[in-house]
Design an enzyme around this catalytic site. Structure first.
Site, mmCIF file in Angstrom:
data_model
loop_
_atom_site.group_PDB
_atom_site.id
_atom_site.type_symbol
_atom_site.label_atom_id
_atom_site.label_comp_id
_atom_site.label_asym_id
_atom_site.label_seq_id
_atom_site.Cartn_x
_atom_site.Cartn_y
_atom_site.Cartn_z
ATOM 1 N N CYS A 1 -6.116 -0.219 6.970
ATOM 2 C CA CYS A 1 -5.878 0.453 5.681
ATOM 3 C C CYS A 1 -7.026 1.430 5.378
ATOM 4 O O CYS A 1 -8.193 1.029 5.329
ATOM 5 C CB CYS A 1 -5.762 -0.587 4.574
ATOM 6 N N ARG B 1 3.012 4.738 6.368
ATOM 7 C CA ARG B 1 3.462 3.980 7.547
ATOM 8 C C ARG B 1 3.929 2.568 7.204
ATOM 9 O O ARG B 1 4.262 1.803 8.103
ATOM 10 C CB ARG B 1 2.314 3.904 8.570
ATOM 11 N N ASP C 1 0.427 3.753 1.738
ATOM 12 C CA ASP C 1 0.391 4.326 3.093
ATOM 13 C C ASP C 1 1.810 4.615 3.604
ATOM 14 O O ASP C 1 2.675 3.736 3.564
ATOM 15 C CB ASP C 1 -0.329 3.328 4.029
ATOM 16 N N HIS D 1 -2.066 -4.115 4.891
ATOM 17 C CA HIS D 1 -1.873 -3.734 6.294
ATOM 18 C C HIS D 1 -3.216 -3.514 6.957
ATOM 19 O O HIS D 1 -4.176 -3.084 6.328
ATOM 20 C CB HIS D 1 -0.977 -2.498 6.416
ATOM 21 N N CYS E 1 0.843 -1.197 0.000
ATOM 22 C CA CYS E 1 0.000 0.000 0.000
ATOM 23 C C CYS E 1 0.883 1.255 0.000
ATOM 24 O O CYS E 1 1.995 1.254 0.518
ATOM 25 C CB CYS E 1 -0.894 0.000 1.234
HETATM 26 ZN ZN ZN Z 1 -3.404 1.171 3.048
#
Ligand code: ZN
Length: 221
Positions: A101, A46, A44, A98, A42
């Site tokens: 999400c 993090r 993302d 993750h 992803c």
């Molecule tokens: Zn995500």
């Protein structure tokens, strides 16, 4: 511009530190990369591939998009897989979703975000395919966790169905595909039991991964 100045200073310090620890590092890497892994994860912020795996530059080839999707008509992702498998000869493809999400959550709750809603329709399809199972899950938080996992399992299947992987397997190239889910709350990766190294592994792995998925509790937490 002071924020960008900070970034540039960070970069200089990082490069100096690496050079001090390993004087030939950048020269070596500039000539060739030979990663053993392709990470599809992803976007993302993090969920950074190298840090999570403890790998240096040059050790993992990376493709990221919102909700770590492998869509059969997405030339960007397919080209990455093709280059990784045919040219770099990676041995393992890791599909890493993750928990928590935001993309998966937006899809599940129907919250409108904008253009990305159209992309997230692919997650909606995963929900629809597994609606019966998901409706049995007691809480919204656990339903989100299960959908994050199911989404990874479906993306592993999508990778396995690509002509790139099918062709690699038919010529005897050793490449396997794995489904993982990363926890933001403890930094640990959960294996989803979806590991495929040959065409005949796919259906049994898919069935096993679904069978071992908890309906109510959390996964090995
Ligand atoms: Zn995500």
């Amino acid at each position: 511009m002071s924020e960008l100045d900070d970034l540039l200073r960070n970069n200089r310090e990082w490069a100096d530190r690496i050079k001090q620890e390993d004087p030939g590092f950048f020269e070596r890497l500039s000539k060739q990369q030979s990663p053993r892994y392709l990470w599809i994860g992803c976007s993302d912020s993090r969920v950074p591939a190298n840090q999570i795996l403890g790998l240096d530059p040059g050790e993992v080839f990376v493709h990221r998009n919102v909700a770590n999707l492998v869509v059969h008509s997405d030339l960007n992702c397919l080209s990455t897989i093709q280059f990784a498998v045919d040219v770099l000869k990676v041995e393992h493809i890791l599909i890493v979703g993750h928990y928590g999400c935001g993309g998966i959550q937006a899809s599940m709750t129907g919250r409108r975000v904008g253009l990305v809603d159209n992309w997230l329709r692919h997650v909606g399809d995963v929900f629809g395919k597994h609606a019966e199972r998901l409706h049995k899950v007691g809480t919204e938080a656990l339903r989100l966790a299960r959908l994050c996992e199911l989404n990874v399992i479906e993306q592993v299947a999508n990778v396995c169905h690509t002509t790139v992987i099918q062709d690699a397997w038919s010529r005897g190239q050793a490449v396997s595909v794995h489904g993982w889910c990363y926890s933001l709350s403890d930094g640990r990766v959960r294996e989803l039991g979806m590991d495929v190294a040959a065409p005949e592994d796919l259906q049994p792995a898919y069935d096993r991964a679904l069978a071992s998925m908890p309906v109510s509790g959390k996964r090995d937490e």
